[in-house]
Design a protein around this motif. Structure first.
Motif, short mmCIF file in Angstrom:
data_model
loop_
_atom_site.label_atom_id
_atom_site.label_comp_id
_atom_site.label_asym_id
_atom_site.label_seq_id
_atom_site.Cartn_x
_atom_site.Cartn_y
_atom_site.Cartn_z
N HIS A 149 0.82 -1.21 0.00
CA HIS A 149 0.00 0.00 0.00
C HIS A 149 0.86 1.26 0.00
O HIS A 149 0.50 2.25 -0.63
N ASN A 150 1.95 1.25 0.74
CA ASN A 150 2.77 2.44 0.91
C ASN A 150 4.14 2.27 0.29
O ASN A 150 4.74 1.19 0.36
N ALA A 151 4.64 3.34 -0.31
CA ALA A 151 5.97 3.30 -0.92
C ALA A 151 7.03 3.09 0.15
O ALA A 151 6.88 3.51 1.30
N VAL A 152 8.12 2.44 -0.21
CA VAL A 152 9.19 2.17 0.75
C VAL A 152 10.11 3.38 0.85
O VAL A 152 10.13 4.26 -0.02
N SER A 153 10.89 3.42 1.93
CA SER A 153 11.84 4.52 2.15
C SER A 153 13.10 4.31 1.32
O SER A 153 13.30 3.25 0.71
#
Length: 390
Positions: A149-153
């Motif tokens: 769901h969320n982009a990685v760092s």
């Protein structure tokens, strides 16, 4: 945790589920028997796929897994990677962190395993990103095309290689589409408090950029006046963030006045095929699902290959989640095939870190630095009479 290898013959969904339940641990013993000291041309070449089969995720994970399985089976039938077959190891988890860690450790222990590919659903993929960042494995297994769901760092991107658009991109696309239709205000429903915490900022940012007003509706399961607001919202356009079971529960309780049409826009974790099979969607309600891949009716080579392979090997309807699993496997195969020397964890990781643009049958994966620069976002609709359009 179930540890599975691929079946040798075409299966329908029910047969495949029965086979997987009966085949636990077989591949583990076979893979463990391989000698890590054997020449590269003789070593088992394997990729592992971890799939969350908990009740809230299985509708996404099951189709995704079938798509990947079809891709690897088709690849091996056509000669594999430079003449070497690829063992597709599947590790099914139950949604708990302990089970996920056990699956991750099992994959790390396989001497021939060079990558994690197409791990699904979001909670499992996000948990694997955290495990990768813990530094508990050396050399680490690259995590390729996870369903996140969320982009990685920046630091996580050293070992995690995204292919699919995240929720922020999907939400922006959905809101932009609604704004272009002249919609002034939408209602927003978050399936859980956790999803609300993760995604409310993305929704607000996208809506503000498009000049769209949003009203956050109560969480599902609320009582009293809040429950009435959920079942009979004032808005005709609703943005729903959650999975298929939660959406079905919400949509089945909607009350649409006579002569009024309601549109519920959902994101890529919603499986319209499963939703249609579950039935119970309120009269006058259409469900629009934003997808992270091309339309399954597209003429793109990768989509045609998916439909043809699925029809040949499995008694399954095409779905966006299945196409995503197929793309994840094919992208992984492209990366492995581009390595000129020995295919090892180190060489796979090194190749991925160069982030060379790859075109997988019309599905392009491109990066600027460590960030993906392109994103396929499409939409399909489940009509009130149960037809899927798009």
């Amino acid at each position: 945790m179930h540890f599975l290898d691929r079946p040798a013959s075409p299966l329908n969904r029910r047969q495949w589920a029965q086979w997987t339940a009966a085949a636990c641990a077989v591949a583990a013993s076979e893979a463990a028997a391989q000698s890590p000291a054997a020449p590269d041309s003789q070593r088992t070449l394997a990729v592992a796929q971890i799939a969350d089969m908990s009740p809230g995720q299985q509708d996404v994970s099951r189709d995704f897994l079938v798509g990947s399985r079809a891709a690897w089976q088709d690849l091996n039938a056509r000669g594999g990677i430079r003449g070497r077959s690829v063992q597709h190891i599947t590790l099914e988890t139950d949604g708990t962190s302990a089970n996920l860690q056990a699956a991750w450790q099992a994959a790390q222990r396989q001497p021939g395993c060079v990558a994690l590919s197409g791990c699904v659903g979001n909670a499992a993929a996000a948990g694997l990103v955290a495990l990768q960042s813990s530094g508990g494995a050396s050399p680490p297994l690259p995590l390729i095309a996870p369903w996140l769901h969320n982009a990685v760092s920046e630091s996580e991107a050293e070992t995690v290689f995204e292919v699919f658009p995240d929720h922020q991109v999907q939400i922006t696309h959905a809101v932009k589409t609604l704004a272009s239709m002249g919609v002034q205000q939408i209602g927003v429903i978050f399936a859980t408090a956790q999803i609300k915490q993760q995604s409310q900022g993305y929704v607000a940012q996208a809506a503000q950029g498009m000049g769209l007003q949003t009203q956050i509706l109560p969480l599902p399961g609320s009582g009293g006046a809040a429950a009435k607001q959920l079942s009979n919202p004032a808005q005709t356009i609703l943005l729903f963030l959650g999975g298929t079971p939660e959406l079905h529960d919400f949509a089945s309780k909607l009350v649409t006045p006579a002569g009024r049409q309601c549109y519920v826009v959902a994101l890529a974790d919603v499986n319209l095929q499963v939703l249609a099979q579950m039935g119970g969607t309120a009269k006058g309600t259409s469900i629009i699902a934003t997808q992270a891949v091309p339309l399954v009716t597209s003429s793109a080579p990768i989509v045609r290959a998916y439909r043809e392979t699925l029809a040949r090997l499995y008694d399954e309807p095409a779905s966006p989640q299945g196409l995503a699993g197929f793309i994840a496997a094919r992208y992984t195969a492209e990366v492995l095939g581009a390595i000129s020397g020995p295919v090892t964890r180190v060489s796979v990781l090194s190749t991925l870190q160069r982030r060379t643009d790859v075109n997988v049958g019309g599905f392009s994966v491109a990066y600027q630095g460590k960030r993906r620069t392109n994103a396929y976002v499409t939409q399909s609709m489940l009509t009130p009479d149960g037809r899927i359009v798009g």
